[in-house]
Design a protein around this motif. Structure first.
Motif, PDB file in Angstrom:
ATOM      1  N   GLU A 166     -18.095  -2.461 -10.136  1.00 49.91           N
ATOM      2  CA  GLU A 166     -16.652  -2.212 -10.142  1.00 49.91           C
ATOM      3  C   GLU A 166     -16.193  -1.619  -8.810  1.00 49.91           C
ATOM      4  O   GLU A 166     -15.101  -1.918  -8.335  1.00 49.91           O
ATOM      5  N   ALA A 201      -5.836  11.359 -10.054  1.00 50.35           N
ATOM      6  CA  ALA A 201      -5.549   9.979  -9.656  1.00 50.35           C
ATOM      7  C   ALA A 201      -6.827   9.142  -9.662  1.00 50.35           C
ATOM      8  O   ALA A 201      -6.822   7.984 -10.090  1.00 50.35           O
ATOM      9  N   GLU A 202      -7.931   9.723  -9.196  1.00 47.15           N
ATOM     10  CA  GLU A 202      -9.199   8.998  -9.204  1.00 47.15           C
ATOM     11  C   GLU A 202      -9.665   8.728 -10.635  1.00 47.15           C
ATOM     12  O   GLU A 202     -10.176   7.652 -10.933  1.00 47.15           O
ATOM     13  N   HIS A 206      -7.868   5.882 -12.045  1.00 49.13           N
ATOM     14  CA  HIS A 206      -8.362   4.636 -11.454  1.00 49.13           C
ATOM     15  C   HIS A 206      -9.762   4.279 -11.990  1.00 49.13           C
ATOM     16  O   HIS A 206     -10.304   3.233 -11.665  1.00 49.13           O
ATOM     17  N   LEU A 212     -12.612   6.067 -11.478  1.00 48.66           N
ATOM     18  CA  LEU A 212     -13.722   6.477 -10.629  1.00 48.66           C
ATOM     19  C   LEU A 212     -14.604   7.534 -11.267  1.00 48.66           C
ATOM     20  O   LEU A 212     -15.764   7.693 -10.877  1.00 48.66           O
ATOM     21  N   ASP A 269     -13.760  -3.467  -6.117  1.00 43.05           N
ATOM     22  CA  ASP A 269     -12.451  -2.812  -6.005  1.00 43.05           C
ATOM     23  C   ASP A 269     -11.715  -3.309  -4.766  1.00 43.05           C
ATOM     24  O   ASP A 269     -12.321  -3.522  -3.707  1.00 43.05           O
TER      25      ASP A 269
END
Length: 180
Positions: A32, A161-162, A165, A167, A36
């Motif tokens: 992934e 935010a990560e 997403h 992460l 990305d």
């Protein structure tokens, strides 16, 4: 190696560097991450306009991997911005053909010099803990993991935010290096 500010013409090349730099994540089962999308041109342009996007160019002579025809071509980049009294490295990526030559370390040192000039106290970044060229590498060049109480509001927003997403599927850490 020459470090210079990114130009608008460089931005698509930075995306190519990001794609190539993502490929080694496949060997760790992190497809992934490898798949990305690189930062959008608009985002790269925002960092460039702010004066916080720098590239490392290929060597001009004797660079066997790049060849003389590629002299001056971007092989790595770093983007970031001031965040909570430090300079936050949003991304540093080195093309695999230029890896293991100190290119990333040189870009980070360049960013540290620019941050020092701005009166910032250190560098921050977020990274994967179990990827050899991530947290273990940054520790070798003077970064240390931050504990939860040490996280600033800006770093907490980046973590959120990560996570949004995806992460955080792999262990991550916020790291800090004081100016020396």
């Amino acid at each position: 190696m020459r470090i210079r500010p990114a130009t608008p013409a460089d931005l698509p090349l930075l995306q190519d560097i990001e794609r190539a730099a993502g490929e080694p994540f496949r060997t760790l089962g992190m497809t992934e991450i490898a798949d990305d999308e690189p930062p959008a041109l608009e985002l790269l342009e925002r960092f460039r306009k702010a004066g916080h996007a720098w590239i490392a160019e290929a060597e001009s002579e004797g660079d066997e991997a790049e060849g003389d025809g590629d002299a001056g071509r971007p092989v790595a980049y770093l983007i970031g911005e001031p965040l909570d009294d430090a300079f936050h490295i949003e991304q540093v990526s080195v093309h695999p053909d230029a890896a293991h030559r100190g290119v990333g370390r040189t870009l980070i040192a360049y960013a540290a010099d620019r941050a020092r000039d701005q009166g910032l106290t250190g560098l921050t970044l977020t990274t994967f803990t179990e990827v050899p060229w991530n947290a273990p590498y940054y520790e070798r060049i003077g970064f240390r993991p931050l504990t939860d109480p040490e996280l600033t509001s800006g770093l907490r927003k980046i973590q959120a935010a990560e996570s949004a997403h995806g992460l955080d599927r792999w262990p991550r850490v916020c790291m800090y290096r004081a100016m020396t």
